[in-house]
Enzyme design. Structure first.
Site, mmCIF file in Angstrom:
data_model
loop_
_atom_site.group_PDB
_atom_site.id
_atom_site.type_symbol
_atom_site.label_atom_id
_atom_site.label_comp_id
_atom_site.label_asym_id
_atom_site.label_seq_id
_atom_site.Cartn_x
_atom_site.Cartn_y
_atom_site.Cartn_z
ATOM 1 N N GLU A 275 0.797 -1.302 0.064
ATOM 2 C CA GLU A 275 -0.065 0.006 0.148
ATOM 3 C C GLU A 275 0.824 1.456 -0.132
ATOM 4 O O GLU A 275 1.822 1.443 0.759
ATOM 5 C CB GLU A 275 -0.871 -0.057 1.424
ATOM 6 C CG GLU A 275 -1.919 -1.177 1.188
ATOM 7 C CD GLU A 275 -2.981 -0.938 2.373
ATOM 8 O OE1 GLU A 275 -4.211 -1.576 2.203
ATOM 9 O OE2 GLU A 275 -2.872 -0.270 3.353
ATOM 10 N N GLU A 288 2.240 0.395 4.143
ATOM 11 C CA GLU A 288 2.348 -0.910 4.642
ATOM 12 C C GLU A 288 2.140 -1.957 3.850
ATOM 13 O O GLU A 288 1.520 -1.994 2.600
ATOM 14 C CB GLU A 288 1.486 -1.309 6.030
ATOM 15 C CG GLU A 288 0.003 -1.039 5.351
ATOM 16 C CD GLU A 288 -1.081 -1.351 6.596
ATOM 17 O OE1 GLU A 288 -0.604 -1.762 7.902
ATOM 18 O OE2 GLU A 288 -2.231 -1.090 6.335
ATOM 19 N N ASN A 290 0.376 -5.595 3.129
ATOM 20 C CA ASN A 290 -0.519 -6.622 3.559
ATOM 21 C C ASN A 290 -0.402 -8.036 3.063
ATOM 22 O O ASN A 290 -0.268 -8.253 1.700
ATOM 23 C CB ASN A 290 -1.975 -6.219 2.974
ATOM 24 C CG ASN A 290 -2.280 -4.941 3.643
ATOM 25 O OD1 ASN A 290 -2.150 -4.778 4.825
ATOM 26 N ND2 ASN A 290 -3.011 -4.170 3.153
#
Lengths: 681, 510
Positions: A275, A288, A290
Site C-alpha cells: 500500500e 504498509e 498486507n
C-alpha cells in the site's frame, strides 16, 4: 497439487476461494461457528467442520480449533482468506509444525511486514520510498525548522501522544514550523501531559493506491498493476478500482518495481499487496504491506485475467509462476463497490437481520473475460461484465458477530466511463430487503462528479458528505424518465384491474391516456399512447419519451428501455403509485388521473412528526429499567433504557447528545412499537 | 323546448353546488373534499348515475321552509368500480352540516334497497353533524330505517363505510353494522357521545380526536378497520378493497388476470423459522411470498397485531388470510385477536371467500385481565366462526400449534379441507417444558431429570408427525413449495359444496 484444502474463513471470501478450488479439482472444507450453521460457504464446501460459538474469538480465530478441524478433515492446505488468521504468524507456524501448507507467505514475511516500524525500515533498505520524517525527540523550535527543511515542506508536526487533531499542525514555511512546534508542544503538554513532538512529511491531496504483487518460492516476483482505494469511510474502503485514473505508466512501473523489490527483500511467496500513499504530484510513499489476499482483489483479476486465488494455491504447492512481468497486461477498467449491511440514513449504523429479499444482478464476468482463470482476450467493444462476490443468500441472516460487508459488486468495461455506467445499472438492479444497506450511497458516489472525473482523495467521503448521507435528489431529466416509465407501468396495472370478473357488460371502465405523475415534489402531466412494442409518453411541453419494458404488475424490478437507454427501477408498493429506488434516490411516485391530481392538490400536506428528539420503542416489549432521569445530560451511545422483548433484553442507546426532558415510561410498562419512551430538550 | 332543457341544466347546476361555493371552500380549507368530489374519486370516470338529485326536506319548523336545498345533504346513486357495479351514498357536509333528515334517510334507504335487490355492494361516505334537530323524531325514524336496512343487507351485499368527517350519536350505528369501516386521519371522528357530554357527565376532559379519531378506533377500540392519510388515498384504497370482494352472496369472489407463477418456489421460506423456538419471525413475509404479486390488503392492521387478517389473491382469486403473528405476544390468541379474526372469518364465509389460515400459536394468553374480560366467550367466537364456515379452508401450521388454540385455528376437526404442516411444526398440548413439569411433577426438584424428560417430550411431540400419523395433518410440506401447494389446494376446492343444517340462525357467543 493438493487434494483437499480448508478455508479458515467465512462469508464471501470463503465462497470465493471455494469456487477456485473447485475449478482446480481440489476438495474444500469449510469451518463454521454456531451463527454460520446455515451460511452459504458451508453449503458450498464439500465438507464443513463446526468450530464453536458465534464470537470470532471463540471460533474463527482460535488456532487450536482450526487446527483440530484440519486434522479432522485431513486437509493438506489452508487458505486463510483475509482478516481472522490471515496475517497471524503463529497460525502459519502451527501449520508448518503440522506439515500443512499455508496458502500465504512464509512466516518470516508475515512477521517482518506485520510490524509498522520494522516494515518501514526494511522498505527503506529495499529502496522503497517512505514518508520522510523524524521520529526522535525534537528539542526546540530551531531544530524543528532544520528538520522540516530536511524533509521538505509541507510538514506535519504531531504530538506523540496526540489524537483527535489535538497537538497537530501543518506547516508550509519556516515561520509556520516554528509557530507550529511551539503551539503543538503547549497543546500536547496541556492535553496529554506529554509534550514529545515529531515531524513528518505532510502528504497533500493523498490518494490510497496499492500494488498487487505475486511471488513464488523460487525467487520470481511480478506486479499486477495497481488498485485505487481512495474512497474510504473512516478508513474502511468502500469503492475500489483498477487501474487508478491517476497513475501514468512511469509511476506505475516505479511503484510496481519497488513493491516487488520489497517482496523479494522478505522472501515473499504468495499474493500480497503493497500500500502506498500518493500525493497530488504523484510522489508515492510506502504505507504498509498486507501479506494476504485483499478484499478488493477482484478488480485486479478483472483487468489482468489472473485468478489470484489459483496462483496463491499453486505457489503454496511449490509451483513456479507461469507468467512473467511481460505477460501482465492491464485491459479495460474494473470497479468494485462494497455492499455493506449499514444504513446510510442512520449514520451507517450496522443493520442486522433476515435478508427477506436478496437478488444480485446477473453475473456476466465469468463468461467473456475469465475462463479457467485465463484471460480470454479483449471483450468486444461496448461489452461489459458484472461480477458479484457474495457470502449471503435470500432468506439468510446477517448476524451481529461479523463484518457487515455482504457483497462485492464489480463491473468491468473497456473504459472507465463505461465501467461506471455498468456499475450504476448493476446497483439499480441489486435487490436487498430486510436490512438497511448502503446501495443508495454507492449509487450516489457513482454519480458524484468528483468520482466520475477521477479527481478524488482519501478525504472524499468526509469532504463531500460532511453531515452524513441524506439521500439523492435527482435532476429533472432523470425524473422525466422515471415519470414516463411509471405512467406507462401504472396504465398497464390499471388496465389489468378492469379485467376483473363480474363487471357490467358493455359498461366497462375505459382506462384513460392522460395521467399526472408526481414525484420529488414535481408534477408531470403526460399522455400515454401505448402500442404493441411499448408506450410513447408525451409531456405537456411537447417532448416525449419512448418506454419499452416487459414489466408486469407485481414485478419488483422494472427493467426498461427509455429512449434507447436502459433504466432499472426497484419497485415497491404505495397507495396510488409506486415507491421507486433509482440512482440512490428513494421516491414516492404517484400516478393520478388529471381530476384526481387536481383534487389531491387540495389535500393538506402532513409532515411526519418530528421524532428526532424522542426515543421511540423499536419493538413491542416490557420496560425493564430506565437508566436516565429528567434533566440528565446523555452522550451519544449512552444506555437510556432496557426493553425486554421475546425474553431478550435490548438496551436502547442515545443516538446523539442531549438532555432528557421527559420520561414517559417506567419499569414494568408494556410498550408498543413507536411509543415514545423518552423525550429530549 | 330548449328552455325546458336548459332549466334542467340550471337545476342540476344548482343541485351540484350543494351548500354553495362558500361552504365548499370551507370544506376544502378543512382538508376535506365535497360529497361529489369523493364520488368522482371513488367511481370509474363518468360512471356515476345519480338518484334523487332534487329531493328536498319537508320540514316547516324553525324557519326551515325558507331553505330547501336540492338533494337534502346527501348524494346517492350508483356507478362502477373497475366496471363492477356499486351503490353509493355520500353525505354533503356543506348542506346543513350533512345532517340527516327524514328525506335524507329515504334517499339512502332507496339505494340500499336497490343494492340488495340487484346484488351490488353499498359504500357509504359519512360526513354528517348528526340528526337534523329541527325535524325531531322524524330524523330519528330516518336513522332507524337505515339501520334496519343495514341489518337486512348484512351478509347479502358487502357494505363499506368511510368516515370522512364527523359521525356522532345515533349516526355511528349505521357504519357499526356494516362490514368495514375506514376513517381518514385527522379529519374524521366517531363517538356515541361527544367531548362536551363526556365532560358534563364524567368530568373527563378529552378532545374529539382522542375520543374518536382514526387512531383511537384503529388502535384501541377496533371500531375502524383501517385509516388513510387523506380523502384521495381513502377513495383509492376503497376501490382497491372492492376489487377483492364479490358483489353479493350469490356470486363467487372476483378473479382477475395475474402475473405470478402459481408454482413459484420460494427457497427463502426454508429458513423463515428461526433455530430458536422462542425467536419470533415476521409472518407477513410468508403471506407476501405466498400471495399473487405479494399483494396483501390488510384489515385491522393496527389492532390486536398478534393476529393478521386480510385479503390476498391466489391464481387471481380472492382468498382471506388469518395468520398468527409471532412478532407480537408470540402470536397467542387473546380476547382482541379472537374477536378480530372471528369477525373476519365470518365475513369471508358470508361471501364465499376461501380462507387460508397460517398457524403459529403458543396458546391463549393467560391472566386475570383475560379471564375477567371473558376470553372464554371471545375465544369461542373464533372457534365458532371457523367451525360454521363452509367455504374452502386451507391451513398451514408453520411452527407452534399448542393446546386449545390448535383446535381453534382451522384445524382438521373443524372441517378443514387441507391441513398442511411444515416440518418445523410442533403440534402438542403445550410446550415441552410445561408439559414435562406436569407429567413429571415428582422430578421437579431434579433439573437434570427434567431436562432429560423435556428432551424426550420434544423428540416425541415437537414435530408434525404425531398429528400426521392420525390424519389430522393431511401432508407435511416443504416451506419453499407453500405457494404451489396452497394454490393447488384451493384450485381443487373450487367445486366445494357443504351446507350446515337448516336453522333460523345460529347463536354465536356474542
Amino acid at each position: 497439487m493438493f487434494n483437499k484444502i480448508l478455508i479458515a474463513n467465512r462469508g464471501e471470501i470463503a465462497c470465493r476461494v471455494i469456487k477456485t478450488a473447485r475449478k482446480m479439482g481440489i476438495g474444500t472444507v469449510a469451518i463454521y461457528s454456531d451463527a454460520d450453521k446455515n451460511a452459504l460457504h458451508v453449503s458450498m464446501a464439500d465438507e464443513a467442520v463446526h468450530i464453536g460459538p458465534p464470537p470470532a474469538n471463540q471460533s474463527y480465530i482460535v488456532i487450536d480449533k482450526v487446527m483440530d478441524a484440519i486434522r479432522q478433515s485431513g486437509a493438506q492446505a489452508v487458505h486463510p482468506g483475509y482478516g481472522f488468521l490471515s496475517e497471524n504468524s503463529k497460525f502459519a507456524e502451527a501449520l508448518e509444525a503440522e506439515g500443512v501448507a499455508f496458502v500465504g507467505p512464509p512466516v518470516g514475511a508475515i512477521e517482518s511486514m506485520g510490524d509498522k516500524i520494522t516494515s518501514k525500515k526494511i522498505a527503506q533498505e529495499a529502496g522503497v520510498s517512505t514518508v520522510p520524517g523524524y521520529m526522535g525527540l525534537i528539542e526546540d523550535a530551531d531544530e524543528a525548522v532544520r528538520i522540516s527543511n530536511d524533509i521538505g515542506y509541507p510538514v506535519m508536526i504531531k504530538a506523540s501522544a496526540g489524537g483527535g487533531g489535538k497537538g497537530m499542525r501543518i506547516a508550509w514555511s519556516d515561520e509556520e514550523a516554528r509557530e507550529g512546534f511551539q503551539s503543538s508542544k503547549n497543546e500536547a503538554a496541556n492535553s496529554f501531559g506529554d509534550d514529545r513532538i515529531f515531524i513528518e512529511k505532510f502528504v497533500t491531496q493523498p490518494r490510497h493506491i496499492e500494488i498487487q504483487v505475486l511471488c513464488d518460492s523460487h525467487g520470481n516476483g511480478i506486479y499486477l498493476g495497481e488498485r485505487e482505494c481512495s474512497i474510504q469511510r473512516r478508513n474502511q474502503k468502500v469503492v475500489e478500482e483498477a487501474p487508478s485514473p491517476f497513475l501514468d505508466p512511469e509511476t506505475r512501473k516505479a511503484m510496481g518495481e519497488q513493491a516487488v523489490a520489497l517482496a523479494k527483500a522478505v522472501n515473499y511467496a504468495s499474493a500480497g499487496t503493497v500500500e502506498f500513499i500518493v500525493d497530488g504530484d504523484k510522489n508515492f510513499y510506502f504505507l504498509e504491506m498486507n501479506t494476504r489476499l485483499q478484499v478488493e482483489h477482484p478488480v485486479t483479476e478483472l483487468i489482468t485475467g489472473v485468478d489470484l486465488v489459483e496462483q496463491m494455491i499453486r505457489v503454496a504447492a511449490g509451483e513456479k509462476l507461469s507468467i512473467t512481468q511481460d505477460d501482465v497486461t492491464l485491459t479495460g477498467w474494473a470497479i468494485e463497490n462494497r455492499l455493506y449491511a449499514e444504513d446510510p440514513y442512520r449514520n451507517f449504523l450496522p443493520s442486522i437481520g433476515r435478508l427477506t429479499r436478496y437478488r444480485p444482478p446477473q453475473e456476466t464476468a465469468a463468461g467473456p473475460l475469465l475462463v479457467n482463470g485465463k484471460w480470454q482476450g479483449e471483450a468486444p467493444e461496448g461489452e461489459t461484465a458484472v461480477r458479484n462476490d457474495t457470502g449471503v443468500y435470500e432468506g439468510g441472516e446477517i448476524s451481529m458477530y461479523y463484518d457487515p460487508m455482504i457483497a462485492k459488486l464489480c463491473t468491468w468495461a473497456p473504459t472507465r466511463e463505461k465501467a461506471i455506467e455498468a456499475m450504476r445499472v448493476a446497483l439499480d438492479s441489486f435487490e436487498v430487503e430486510g436490512i438497511g444497506h448502503n446501495l443508495p450511497f454507492l449509487s450516489a458516489v457513482m454519480d458524484h462528479p468528483k468520482f466520475v472525473s477521477g479527481d478524488m482523495t482519501t478525504a472524499f467521503i468526509a469532504e463531500e458528505y460532511p453531515d452524513g448521507f441524506e439521500g439523492v435528489t435527482l435532476p429533472e431529466v432523470d425524473l422525466r424518465r422515471i415519470a414516463a416509465s411509471c405512467a406507462a407501468m401504472h396504465r398497464v396495472a390499471e388496465i389489468r384491474r378492469t379485467r376483473v370478473s363480474g363487471r357490467m357488460d358493455n359498461h366497462e371502465r375505459k382506462v384513460g391516456k392522460r395521467w399526472v405523475v408526481t414525484l420529488q415534489g414535481q408534477d408531470f402531466a403526460v399522455q400515454v399512447n401505448a402500442d404493441k412494442e411499448g408506450s410513447t409518453v408525451k409531456f405537456d411541453d411537447g417532448s416525449s419519451l419512448r418506454v419499452a419494458s416487459d414489466w408486469t404488475p407485481g414485478d419488483q424490478l422494472a427493467v426498461l428501455d427509455v429512449d434507447g437507454s436502459p433504466l432499472v427501477l426497484k419497485i415497491g408498493k404505495i397507495s396510488g403509485g409506486f415507491r421507486v429506488r433509482n440512482r440512490g434516490a428513494d421516491l414516492k411516485v404517484h400516478v393520478r388521473r388529471p381530476r384526481q391530481a387536481e383534487l389531491a392538490k387540495l389535500m393538506p400536506e402532513k409532515l411526519p412528526p418530528d421524532t428526532s428528539k424522542m426515543l421511540l420503542c423499536p419493538m413491542p416489549g416490557l420496560v425493564v429499567k430506565i437508566d436516565v432521569e429528567v434533566g440528565q445530560e446523555v452522550q451519544e451511545g449512552q444506555a437510556l433504557c432496557t426493553i425486554e422483548a421475546m425474553k431478550m433484553e435490548n438496551i436502547l442507546r442515545a443516538e446523539k447528545r442531549g438532555v432528557v426532558a421527559k420520561v414517559n415510561a417506567g419499569p414494568g410498562d408494556s410498550l408498543a412499537v413507536d411509543d415514545v419512551i423518552i423525550e429530549f430538550e | 323546448m330548449k328552455d325546458i332543457l336548459s332549466e334542467l341544466e340550471g337545476r342540476r347546476d344548482n343541485a351540484r353546488l350543494g351548500g354553495g361555493q362558500k361552504r365548499i371552500d370551507a370544506q376544502h380549507a378543512r382538508g376535506k373534499l365535497t360529497a361529489r368530489e369523493r364520488i368522482e374519486l371513488l367511481l370509474d370516470e363518468g360512471s356515476f348515475e345519480e338518484f334523487d338529485m332534487f329531493v328536498s326536506h319537508r320540514c316547516t319548523d324553525f324557519g326551515m321552509e325558507k331553505q330547501k336545498p336540492a338533494g337534502d345533504g346527501v348524494v346517492t346513486g350508483w356507478g362502477t368500480i373497475n366496471g363492477r357495479m356499486v351503490y353509493v351514498f355520500s353525505q354533503d357536509f356543506t348542506v346543513f352540516g350533512g345532517s340527516l333528515s327524514e328525506t335524507h334517510a329515504q334517499k339512502i334507504c332507496k339505494i340500499m334497497d336497490m343494492a340488495v335487490q340487484n346484488g351490488a355492494p353499498v359504500i357509504g361516505i359519512n360526513d354528517s353533524g348528526g340528526a337534523r334537530i329541527q325535524e325531531g323524531v322524524a330524523s330519528l325514524a330516518g336513522y332507524a330505517e337505515v339501520f334496519q336496512r343495514n341489518i337486512m343487507a348484512s351478509g347479502v351485499v358487502p357494505q363499506i363505510s368511510v368516515i370522512m368527517g364527523p359521525c356522532a350519536g345515533g349516526a355511528v350505528y349505521s357504519p357499526a353494522m356494516t362490514d368495514f369501516i375506514f376513517m381518514v386521519k385527522d379529519t374524521s371522528y366517531m363517538f356515541v357521545t361527544g367531548p362536551d357530554v363526556v365532560k358534563t357527565v364524567t368530568n373527563e376532559v378529552v378532545t374529539a380526536e382522542e375520543l374518536g379519531g382514526a387512531s383511537t378506533h384503529t388502535k384501541k377500540s377496533s371500531v375502524a378497520d383501517g385509516a388513510f392519510e387523506n380523502d384521495v388515498e381513502a377513495m383509492a384504497e376503497v376501490r382497491r378493497l372492492v376489487d377483492f370482494l364479490p358483489l353479493n352472496n350469490r356470486e363467487k369472489p372476483p378473479v382477475r388476470p395475474f402475473f405470478d407463477e402459481p408454482g413459484r418456489i420460494e427457497a427463502s421460506l426454508d429458513t423463515l423459522i428461526p433455530e430458536n423456538p422462542n425467536t419470533p419471525y415476521d409472518m407477513k413475509e410468508l403471506i407476501a411470498k405466498v400471495a399473487d404479486e405479494g399483494d396483501f390488503y390488510e384489515i385491522q392492521e393496527d389492532f390486536a397485531k398478534n393476529i393478521i387478517t386480510g385479503f390476498i389473491r391466489l391464481e387471481g382469486q380472492t382468498v382471506g388470510v388469518v395468520a398468527n403473528q409471532p412478532m407480537v405476544l408470540a402470536g397467542c390468541l387473546d380476547i382482541d385477536s379472537s374477536r378480530k379474526a372471528a369477525r373476519f372469518v365470518r365475513f369471508c364465509d358470508c361471501f364465499e371467500i376461501p380462507i387460508l389460515t397460517l398457524v403459529d400459536v403458543p396458546g391463549f394468553l393467560p391472566g386475570t385481565s383475560q379471564e375477567y374480560g371473558g376470553v372464554i366467550k371471545h375465544g369461542a367466537k373464533l372457534l365458532f366462526a371457523y367451525g360454521e364456515a363452509t367455504v374452502p379452508k386451507v391451513t398451514v401450521i408453520t411452527r407452534k400449534a399448542y393446546g386449545g388454540a390448535y383446535d381453534v385455528m382451522a384445524s382438521k376437526h373443524l372441517r378443514g379441507d387441507f391441513n398442511y404442516a411444515w416440518p418445523t411444526a410442533e403440534i402438542a398440548v403445550m410446550g415441552a417444558k410445561g408439559a414435562t413439569e406436569i407429567i413429571h411433577r415428582a422430578d421437579l426438584g431434579d433439573a437434570d431429570k427434567i431436562a432429560s424428560h423435556t428432551k424426550d417430550y420434544e423428540d416425541r411431540f415437537a414435530n408434525p408427525f404425531v398429528a400426521a400419523e392420525r390424519g389430522f395433518i393431511d401432508e407435511v410440506i416443504m416451506p419453499h413449495s407453500t405457494r404451489r401447494r396452497v394454490s393447488r389446494a384451493f384450485a381443487s376446492l373450487r367445486g366445494k359444496q357443504l351446507k350446515n343444517p337448516w336453522k333460523k340462525h345460529d347463536n354465536i357467543p356474542l
